[in-house]
Enzyme design. Sequence first.
Site, PDB file in Angstrom:
ATOM      1  N   ASN A  10       0.879  -1.379  -0.008  1.00  0.00           N
ATOM      2  CA  ASN A  10       0.014  -0.044  -0.108  1.00  0.00           C
ATOM      3  C   ASN A  10       0.789   1.312   0.081  1.00  0.00           C
ATOM      4  O   ASN A  10       1.546   1.556   1.045  1.00  0.00           O
ATOM      5  CB  ASN A  10      -0.978  -0.052   1.186  1.00  0.00           C
ATOM      6  CG  ASN A  10      -1.818   1.036   1.425  1.00  0.00           C
ATOM      7  OD1 ASN A  10      -2.010   1.984   0.338  1.00  0.00           O
ATOM      8  ND2 ASN A  10      -2.552   1.174   2.265  1.00  0.00           N
ATOM      9  N   LYS A  12      -0.013   4.209  -0.436  1.00  0.00           N
ATOM     10  CA  LYS A  12      -0.815   5.222   0.185  1.00  0.00           C
ATOM     11  C   LYS A  12      -0.511   6.848  -0.588  1.00  0.00           C
ATOM     12  O   LYS A  12      -0.473   6.258  -2.043  1.00  0.00           O
ATOM     13  CB  LYS A  12      -0.447   5.712   1.530  1.00  0.00           C
ATOM     14  CG  LYS A  12      -0.468   4.197   2.463  1.00  0.00           C
ATOM     15  CD  LYS A  12      -0.487   4.663   3.965  1.00  0.00           C
ATOM     16  CE  LYS A  12      -0.550   3.317   4.820  1.00  0.00           C
ATOM     17  NZ  LYS A  12      -0.306   3.518   6.083  1.00  0.00           N
ATOM     18  N   HIS A  94      -9.541   0.533   4.670  1.00  0.00           N
ATOM     19  CA  HIS A  94      -8.191   0.877   5.143  1.00  0.00           C
ATOM     20  C   HIS A  94      -8.644   1.834   6.552  1.00  0.00           C
ATOM     21  O   HIS A  94      -9.378   2.590   6.575  1.00  0.00           O
ATOM     22  CB  HIS A  94      -7.414   1.487   4.458  1.00  0.00           C
ATOM     23  CG  HIS A  94      -5.943   1.562   4.817  1.00  0.00           C
ATOM     24  ND1 HIS A  94      -5.695   2.614   5.680  1.00  0.00           N
ATOM     25  CD2 HIS A  94      -4.848   0.811   4.757  1.00  0.00           C
ATOM     26  CE1 HIS A  94      -4.287   2.322   6.154  1.00  0.00           C
ATOM     27  NE2 HIS A  94      -3.662   1.205   5.641  1.00  0.00           N
ATOM     28  N   GLU A  96      -7.529   4.420   7.684  1.00  0.00           N
ATOM     29  CA  GLU A  96      -7.264   5.960   7.338  1.00  0.00           C
ATOM     30  C   GLU A  96      -8.574   6.142   6.566  1.00  0.00           C
ATOM     31  O   GLU A  96      -8.907   7.238   6.864  1.00  0.00           O
ATOM     32  CB  GLU A  96      -6.042   5.973   6.602  1.00  0.00           C
ATOM     33  CG  GLU A  96      -4.802   5.899   7.120  1.00  0.00           C
ATOM     34  CD  GLU A  96      -3.589   5.504   6.219  1.00  0.00           C
ATOM     35  OE1 GLU A  96      -2.447   5.308   7.198  1.00  0.00           O
ATOM     36  OE2 GLU A  96      -3.427   5.557   5.256  1.00  0.00           O
ATOM     37  N   GLU A 164      -5.040  -5.110  10.442  1.00  0.00           N
ATOM     38  CA  GLU A 164      -3.958  -4.185  10.925  1.00  0.00           C
ATOM     39  C   GLU A 164      -4.314  -3.849  12.163  1.00  0.00           C
ATOM     40  O   GLU A 164      -5.324  -3.395  12.706  1.00  0.00           O
ATOM     41  CB  GLU A 164      -4.079  -3.108   9.861  1.00  0.00           C
ATOM     42  CG  GLU A 164      -5.400  -2.266   9.732  1.00  0.00           C
ATOM     43  CD  GLU A 164      -5.069  -1.195   8.861  1.00  0.00           C
ATOM     44  OE1 GLU A 164      -4.041  -0.514   8.672  1.00  0.00           O
ATOM     45  OE2 GLU A 164      -6.330  -0.785   8.270  1.00  0.00           O
ATOM     46  N   GLY A 170       1.774   4.433  15.007  1.00  0.00           N
ATOM     47  CA  GLY A 170       2.200   5.740  15.402  1.00  0.00           C
ATOM     48  C   GLY A 170       1.976   6.047  16.692  1.00  0.00           C
ATOM     49  O   GLY A 170       1.995   7.135  17.533  1.00  0.00           O
ATOM     50  N   SER A 196       3.186  -3.830  11.262  1.00  0.00           N
ATOM     51  CA  SER A 196       3.990  -5.083  11.777  1.00  0.00           C
ATOM     52  C   SER A 196       4.920  -5.677  10.688  1.00  0.00           C
ATOM     53  O   SER A 196       5.917  -6.234  10.935  1.00  0.00           O
ATOM     54  CB  SER A 196       3.051  -6.190  11.909  1.00  0.00           C
ATOM     55  OG  SER A 196       1.999  -5.610  12.911  1.00  0.00           O
TER      56      SER A 196
END
Length: 233
Positions: A10, A12, A94, A96, A164, A170, A196
Site C-alpha cells: 500500500n 498510500k 483501510h 485511514e 491491521e 504511530g 507489523s
Amino acid sequence: MTRKFFVGGNWKMNGDKKSLGELIQTMNGAKVDPNVEVVCGAPTIYLDFVRSKLDAKFGVAAQNCYKVPKGAFTGEISPAMIKDCGVNWVILGHSERRHVFGESDELIGQKTAHALENGLGVIACIGEKLDEREGGITEKVVFAQTKVIADNVKDWSKVVLAYEPVWAIGTGKTASPQQSLLRTHHNVCVCVSQCSVTGGTCKELASQKDVDGFLVGGASLKPEFIEIMNAKA
C-alpha cells in the site's frame, strides 16, 4: 485448492513518477518467488502509469473506490474506471479511510459488494484502535467490521482480508507477531497488515500458522519490499 501467499504493497499518498519509476524498475529486475501473488496499491493518479510500467507478473490495486458506477460524486472513482486502467484490485476499509475520512462499516460493505460485482478483487481491511484494544472489545469491533464485509461476499477467492492492529500505528506501541494475527475459520486469505511487516519481521510472520500473506505499508516503498515478497521462500 491452496491459494498463493499474498503480498500487497500500500503506497498510500506517496511517490511521484520518478520515485515510483525507480521502485518499479527495482521490482521488475528482482527475482521473486513464483508461488507468491504480489499486488501494489498505487495512488489513483498513477494507476495508468504504474500498470503500464510494472511487469505483468505483479498486480496493481486502486486504494479506494465508490459504491456506484458513475454520477455526481466529485473526487471518487468507480470499479469500472479502475478496470479501464487495466487494474484488477482495490483496497477497501483501510483504517485511514475509516478514521480519517469517516467511512462507516456499512459504506465499506456497499463498496465491497459493488467492486466484487464488477470483477475487482478486494483487499478488505479490518482492525481495532488503541482505546478499543485497551477496552477489551477487539473481537467485538473486528467481528462487526468483518460481518458487514462477509455479508457482501459470495466468492471468497476474490477477497483478501487484511488485519491491521491500528493501535500500534504511530502510538509507540509495538505489535508482536502473535498480536498481529487474525484467526479465521473461513476459506479466505488472511494477511498481516501495515505496521507489523518489515524486512526484519517478515520471515517470522510468514512462518505463523493461519497467515496467508501481508499488506505492507511504508516498507513497500523501499528495496526491502523484495525481501518481504520472498519471506515465505
